[in-house]
Design an enzyme around this catalytic site. Structure first.
Site, PDB file in Angstrom:
ATOM      1  N   TYR A   1      14.297  -3.303  -1.476  1.00 58.20           N
ATOM      2  CA  TYR A   1      14.097  -3.561  -0.053  1.00 58.20           C
ATOM      3  C   TYR A   1      15.202  -4.414   0.552  1.00 58.20           C
ATOM      4  O   TYR A   1      15.455  -4.339   1.751  1.00 58.20           O
ATOM      5  CB  TYR A   1      12.762  -4.278   0.164  1.00 58.20           C
ATOM      6  CG  TYR A   1      11.572  -3.366   0.209  1.00 58.20           C
ATOM      7  CD1 TYR A   1      11.172  -2.662  -0.914  1.00 58.20           C
ATOM      8  CD2 TYR A   1      10.835  -3.215   1.383  1.00 58.20           C
ATOM      9  CE1 TYR A   1      10.076  -1.832  -0.878  1.00 58.20           C
ATOM     10  CE2 TYR A   1       9.736  -2.384   1.421  1.00 58.20           C
ATOM     11  CZ  TYR A   1       9.351  -1.700   0.290  1.00 58.20           C
ATOM     12  OH  TYR A   1       8.258  -0.881   0.333  1.00 58.20           O
TER      13      TYR A   1
ATOM     14  N   LYS B   1       9.760  -0.558 -15.241  1.00 57.64           N
ATOM     15  CA  LYS B   1      10.307   0.705 -15.747  1.00 57.64           C
ATOM     16  C   LYS B   1      11.389   0.337 -16.752  1.00 57.64           C
ATOM     17  O   LYS B   1      12.574   0.686 -16.601  1.00 57.64           O
ATOM     18  CB  LYS B   1      10.843   1.530 -14.563  1.00 57.64           C
ATOM     19  CG  LYS B   1      11.234   2.957 -14.918  1.00 57.64           C
ATOM     20  CD  LYS B   1      10.053   3.861 -15.217  1.00 57.64           C
ATOM     21  CE  LYS B   1      10.523   5.233 -15.680  1.00 57.64           C
ATOM     22  NZ  LYS B   1       9.421   6.075 -16.178  1.00 57.64           N
TER      23      LYS B   1
ATOM     24  N   ASP C   1       4.943   4.486 -14.188  1.00 56.87           N
ATOM     25  CA  ASP C   1       4.344   5.819 -14.095  1.00 56.87           C
ATOM     26  C   ASP C   1       2.996   5.860 -14.801  1.00 56.87           C
ATOM     27  O   ASP C   1       2.022   6.436 -14.312  1.00 56.87           O
ATOM     28  CB  ASP C   1       5.302   6.902 -14.628  1.00 56.87           C
ATOM     29  CG  ASP C   1       5.945   6.552 -15.962  1.00 56.87           C
ATOM     30  OD1 ASP C   1       5.823   5.398 -16.412  1.00 56.87           O
ATOM     31  OD2 ASP C   1       6.569   7.444 -16.559  1.00 56.87           O
TER      32      ASP C   1
ATOM     33  N   ASP D   1       4.606  -1.762  -3.656  1.00 60.14           N
ATOM     34  CA  ASP D   1       4.321  -1.031  -2.412  1.00 60.14           C
ATOM     35  C   ASP D   1       3.550   0.250  -2.731  1.00 60.14           C
ATOM     36  O   ASP D   1       2.517   0.543  -2.130  1.00 60.14           O
ATOM     37  CB  ASP D   1       5.639  -0.693  -1.700  1.00 60.14           C
ATOM     38  CG  ASP D   1       5.416   0.093  -0.431  1.00 60.14           C
ATOM     39  OD1 ASP D   1       4.488  -0.264   0.324  1.00 60.14           O
ATOM     40  OD2 ASP D   1       6.167   1.065  -0.188  1.00 60.14           O
TER      41      ASP D   1
ATOM     42  N   ASP E   1      -0.843   1.065  -2.304  1.00 60.19           N
ATOM     43  CA  ASP E   1      -1.459   2.150  -1.526  1.00 60.19           C
ATOM     44  C   ASP E   1      -2.398   2.967  -2.407  1.00 60.19           C
ATOM     45  O   ASP E   1      -3.496   3.348  -1.990  1.00 60.19           O
ATOM     46  CB  ASP E   1      -0.387   3.101  -0.952  1.00 60.19           C
ATOM     47  CG  ASP E   1      -0.003   2.746   0.477  1.00 60.19           C
ATOM     48  OD1 ASP E   1      -0.062   1.540   0.818  1.00 60.19           O
ATOM     49  OD2 ASP E   1       0.356   3.659   1.248  1.00 60.19           O
TER      50      ASP E   1
HETATM   51  C1  IPM Z   1       3.636  -2.446   3.282  1.00 64.86           C
HETATM   52  C2  IPM Z   1       4.370  -1.485   4.171  1.00 64.86           C
HETATM   53  C3  IPM Z   1       5.786  -2.003   4.399  1.00 64.86           C
HETATM   54  C4  IPM Z   1       6.426  -2.121   3.034  1.00 64.86           C
HETATM   55  C5  IPM Z   1       6.627  -1.161   5.352  1.00 64.86           C
HETATM   56  C6  IPM Z   1       5.986  -1.058   6.708  1.00 64.86           C
HETATM   57  C7  IPM Z   1       8.043  -1.654   5.465  1.00 64.86           C
HETATM   58  O1  IPM Z   1       4.358  -0.220   3.616  1.00 64.86           O
HETATM   59  O2  IPM Z   1       3.458  -3.614   3.692  1.00 64.86           O
HETATM   60  O3  IPM Z   1       3.224  -2.049   2.190  1.00 64.86           O
HETATM   61  O4  IPM Z   1       6.927  -1.117   2.505  1.00 64.86           O
HETATM   62  O5  IPM Z   1       6.427  -3.214   2.472  1.00 64.86           O
HETATM   63 MG    MG Z   2       3.197  -0.055   1.854  1.00 60.29          MG
END
Ligand code: IPM
Ligand code: MG
Length: 361
Positions: free
Chosen positions: A146, A195, A227, A251, A255
């Site tokens: 990032y 990894k 993975d 990240d 999710d």
């Molecule tokens: C998160 C989001 C952010 C990230 C984006 C919006 C830049 O996906 O907070 O997980 O990737 O960190």
């Molecule tokens: Mg995210």
């Protein structure tokens, strides 16, 4: 206690969900005798519209001056929003990254809990959902891909894009310590995800994590390749307590972890530095497709406000009260559309906030 809270409502569903979290915080303040003053701050698309950039120096300074920041979500539809005609460093997401970096928020905590009442919304097989899970993703937030150098250039006539992935030992050590500290307050297990079969940065990660682990003899440490971790999260999420990982892996895995809880609308997060300050935001995005309809799930933001009370203000009782109120409302069968299932009562964003408040007395 006097609390000075910066508020970034943001874009998309941000303003709606933050509104409900403020409602709940105000109810807590009333019941427990605290005072809260809010300072509205602009970031992301909302800031671009007013100031031309996603984060101004003034906003960063105001965020720094507050005790904690509550945030909704930022960004718009990449296909239709004019914000995405701007160069990448001026788009909404860049503001969030600058804010994280500017406040040195290197530790991102993302708890993923399968609520008893939401087992029906869990997409996993019934026998897996029945076991339940309660895990914490500890994501490094100010390093790695990032924040590495990037470029797109022609090399020998071929357009080539580059993103650098860098971690130094100090960055790894401080996030590892946070991970082990949190594990000590939980079930004392850390799964460090990397990894290391491919990346140098992961091999260093592993080495430093092992050094830190030596200071925490009570905590069980295991290493897992990313993975495999992605697979284990849907196969057997109950095996995890703290997942400690770098920025990009965190990240993606967060999710995934959120979805197995039923909805990303349930996942809170705290981003912390070395002080009591923190930035608290739901892990989900701004969902421009449903913005303004009053149907977004405010629970992740409300739970983020609970994390704020816990981590930035040491108000554990108050945080517990919010979490209990969320569980109670779910138990009573109230659901926003994202977690709706047969036989439950579907309600909107504001009613969800009101109902959660009604349990805080
Ligand atoms: C998160 C989001 C952010 C990230 C984006 C919006 C830049 O996906 O907070 O997980 O990737 O960190
Ligand atoms: Mg995210």
């Amino acid at each position: 206690m006097d609390m000075n809270i910066g508020v970034i409502k943001g874009d998309g569903i941000g303003p709606e969900i933050v509104e409900e979290a403020m409602k709940v915080l105000d109810q807590v303040a009333k019941v427990y005798g605290h005072t809260i003053s809010y300072t509205q701050l602009l970031m992301g698309g909302a800031s671009i519209d007013v100031a031309g950039v996603p984060l101004t120096e003034a906003t960063l300074a105001a965020a720094k001056a507050s005790d904690a920041v509550l945030m909704g979500s930022i960004g718009g539809d990449a296909k239709t929003s004019p914000w995405y005609q701007l160069e990448p460093s001026r788009r909404p997401e860049a503001g969030l990254l600058q804010l994280r970096k500017g406040l040195n928020l290197f530790a991102n905590l993302r708890p993923a809990v399968l609520y008893e009442e939401l087992k029906g919304a869990c997409p996993l097989k019934e026998e897996i959902a029945d076991r339940g899970f309660d895990l914490m993703i500890m994501r490094e937030l100010t390093g790695g891909l990032y924040f590495g150098k990037r470029s797109t250039e022609e090399i020998d006539g071929v357009v080539t894009a580059k993103d650098e992935l860098t971690y130094n030992e100090n960055e790894i050590r401080r996030i590892a310590r946070r991970g082990f500290d949190i594990a000590m307050k939980r079930r004392k297990k850390v799964t460090s995800v990397d990894k290391a079969n491919v990346l140098d940065s992961s091999r260093l990660w592993r080495k430093i994590v092992e050094e830190v682990a030596a200071d925490y003899p009570e905590v069980e440490l295991e290493h897992m390749l990313v993975d495999n971790c992605a697979m284990q999260l849907v196969k057997d999420p109950a095996q995890f307590d703290v997942i400690l990982t770098e920025n990009m892996f965190g990240d993606i895995l967060s999710d995934e972890a959120s979805m197995v809880t039923g909805s990303i609308g349930m996942l809170a997060s705290a981003s912390l530095n070395d002080t009591k300050f923190g930035l608290y935001e739901p892990s989900g995005g701004s969902a421009p497709d449903i913005a303004g309809q009053g149907i977004a799930n405010p629970i992740a933001t409300i739970l983020s406000a609970a994390m704020m009370l816990r981590f930035s203000f040491d108000l554990d009782k108050e945080a517990d009260a919010i979490e209990a109120a969320v569980a109670a409302v779910l138990k009573d069968g109230y659901r926003t559309i994202d977690i709706m299932s047969d036989g439950r009562k579907q309600i909107g964003t504001a009613e969800m906030g009101d109902r959660i408040c009604s349990y805080i007395k």
